[in-house]
Design a protein around this motif. Structure first.
Motif, PDB file in Angstrom:
ATOM      1  N   MET A   1      -3.090   5.375   7.315  1.00  0.00           N
ATOM      2  CA  MET A   1      -1.998   4.464   7.649  1.00  0.00           C
ATOM      3  C   MET A   1      -1.978   3.297   6.672  1.00  0.00           C
ATOM      4  SD  MET A   1      -1.359   2.218  11.123  1.00  0.00           S
ATOM      5  CE  MET A   1      -1.187   3.676  12.131  1.00  0.00           C
ATOM      6  N   THR A   2      -0.798   2.979   6.160  1.00  0.00           N
ATOM      7  CA  THR A   2      -0.655   1.859   5.227  1.00  0.00           C
ATOM      8  C   THR A   2      -0.603   0.541   5.994  1.00  0.00           C
ATOM      9  OG1 THR A   2       0.507   3.178   3.583  1.00  0.00           O
ATOM     10  CG2 THR A   2       0.809   0.794   3.478  1.00  0.00           C
ATOM     11  N   HIS A   3      -1.434  -0.411   5.557  1.00  0.00           N
ATOM     12  CA  HIS A   3      -1.407  -1.757   6.113  1.00  0.00           C
ATOM     13  C   HIS A   3      -0.974  -2.742   5.040  1.00  0.00           C
ATOM     14  CE1 HIS A   3      -3.233  -0.436   9.791  1.00  0.00           C
ATOM     15  NE2 HIS A   3      -4.355  -0.048   9.191  1.00  0.00           N
ATOM     16  N   THR A   4      -0.456  -3.875   5.462  1.00  0.00           N
ATOM     17  CA  THR A   4      -0.193  -4.979   4.548  1.00  0.00           C
ATOM     18  C   THR A   4      -1.308  -5.997   4.714  1.00  0.00           C
ATOM     19  OG1 THR A   4       2.195  -4.658   4.665  1.00  0.00           O
ATOM     20  CG2 THR A   4       1.418  -6.794   3.885  1.00  0.00           C
ATOM     21  N   HIS A  27      -3.000   0.698   0.659  1.00  0.00           N
ATOM     22  CA  HIS A  27      -2.480  -0.464   1.374  1.00  0.00           C
ATOM     23  C   HIS A  27      -1.592  -1.324   0.468  1.00  0.00           C
ATOM     24  CE1 HIS A  27      -4.995   0.614   4.656  1.00  0.00           C
ATOM     25  NE2 HIS A  27      -6.134   0.307   4.047  1.00  0.00           N
ATOM     26  N   ARG A  53       3.014   0.982  -4.500  1.00  0.00           N
ATOM     27  CA  ARG A  53       2.474  -0.094  -3.681  1.00  0.00           C
ATOM     28  C   ARG A  53       3.379  -1.321  -3.733  1.00  0.00           C
ATOM     29  NH1 ARG A  53       0.246   3.082  -1.846  1.00  0.00           N
ATOM     30  NH2 ARG A  53       1.439   2.166  -0.151  1.00  0.00           N
ATOM     31  N   ASP A  83      -0.741  -7.125   8.539  1.00  0.00           N
ATOM     32  CA  ASP A  83      -1.659  -6.424   9.430  1.00  0.00           C
ATOM     33  C   ASP A  83      -3.070  -6.988   9.377  1.00  0.00           C
ATOM     34  OD1 ASP A  83       0.124  -4.123  10.316  1.00  0.00           O
ATOM     35  OD2 ASP A  83       0.238  -3.960   8.131  1.00  0.00           O
ATOM     36  N   GLU A 219     -12.536  -1.836   6.815  1.00  0.00           N
ATOM     37  CA  GLU A 219     -11.772  -0.665   7.249  1.00  0.00           C
ATOM     38  C   GLU A 219     -12.274  -0.129   8.596  1.00  0.00           C
ATOM     39  OE1 GLU A 219      -9.077   1.459   5.311  1.00  0.00           O
ATOM     40  OE2 GLU A 219      -8.831  -0.707   5.286  1.00  0.00           O
TER      41      GLU A 219
END
Length: 251
Positions: A1-4, A27, A53, A83, A219
């Motif tokens: 899952m991509t987080h900011t 990310h 990205r 996030d 992580e």
């Protein structure tokens, strides 16, 4: 899952390497520091390796309280959601107490503790407004016990910064939408550690290896972690509990 992920002090050292490694993991990034030229170089480097990205950059001096709140709020508005926020910016100045260098110790206290407080306040405003997120504090192994000479003030500021996040973990206990991590890095190569002595260099690891341990702990959303785990996790027990004569020889 991509987080900011928002990282302060991201223009060099641990902050810059965290940005690279988080980008490698997929990310998006919100990077801030005083040296915008280095931020732009880092942004270009990351986008060259990962064109898909998002890498937003802004100038930030964490001793400017108003700017801290403004930058965090601007990132949140522009990117939609933050996030994870990594409070990383800091300095390593200091002098033995009572030797006429209050200026150096005050600068360390303002940057490493008052600056960390401002960042934590601003971060929590963002996280509370969006109903959750992950706050990470980069403390130091020096926070585990009071240290002598030029490290006294630095160690105290890092202990105080760690306790800000420890307090939040207690406050938000049981609320699954919030995570809090405190990292206690040992000797990792960085601009801050360029003046390290021979004894420190024996246990110093590369920036890449040290940050890999930091990123892995983040992580996993670890509550706290001494990084790298070896030798620092076992040494943390000794640092906390060794009798003073033994501890004095260690430091």
């Amino acid at each position: 899952m991509t987080h900011t992920i928002l990282i302060t002090g991201a223009s060099s050292g641990l902050g810059a390497e965290m940005a690279r490694q988080f980008a490698d993991l997929g990310h998006d990034l919100a990077l801030c520091a005083r040296r915008t030229d280095r931020l732009e170089e880092l942004r270009a480097e990351i986008l060259g390796a990962h064109p898909d990205r998002i890498v937003a950059v802004k100038a930030l001096d964490v001793t400017d309280d108003d700017a801290v709140f403004t930058v965090f709020e601007e990132f949140a508005a522009e990117l939609g959601r933050i996030d994870r926020i990594v409070v990383n910016a800091g300095i390593g100045k200091g002098a033995p107490l009572g030797t006429g260098r209050f200026d150096a110790n005050r600068e360390t206290a303002i940057t490493n503790f008052v600056g960390a407080l401002a960042q934590t306040e601003a971060a929590m405003q963002v996280l509370r407004a969006q109903g959750g997120g992950h706050l990470v504090m980069v403390s130091s192994m020096s926070a585990l016990r009071g240290l002598p000479r030029s490290m006294a003030t630095y160690a105290a500021t890092k202990a105080g910064a760690a306790h800000l996040v420890e307090g939040l973990r207690t406050e938000f206990y049981g609320q699954d939408s919030y995570d809090f991590t405190v990292l206690y890095p040992g000797w990792i190569e960085s601009e801050m550690n360029e003046g390290a002595g021979a004894a420190q260099r024996k246990v110093m690891v590369s920036t890449e290896k040290g940050v890999a341990a930091m990123v892995a702990a983040i992580e996993k959303r670890r509550a706290s972690a001494c990084v790298p785990p070896l030798p620092w996790a076992p040494l943390s027990v000794l640092m906390k509990h060794a009798p003073l004569p033994v501890f004095r020889r260690m430091v």
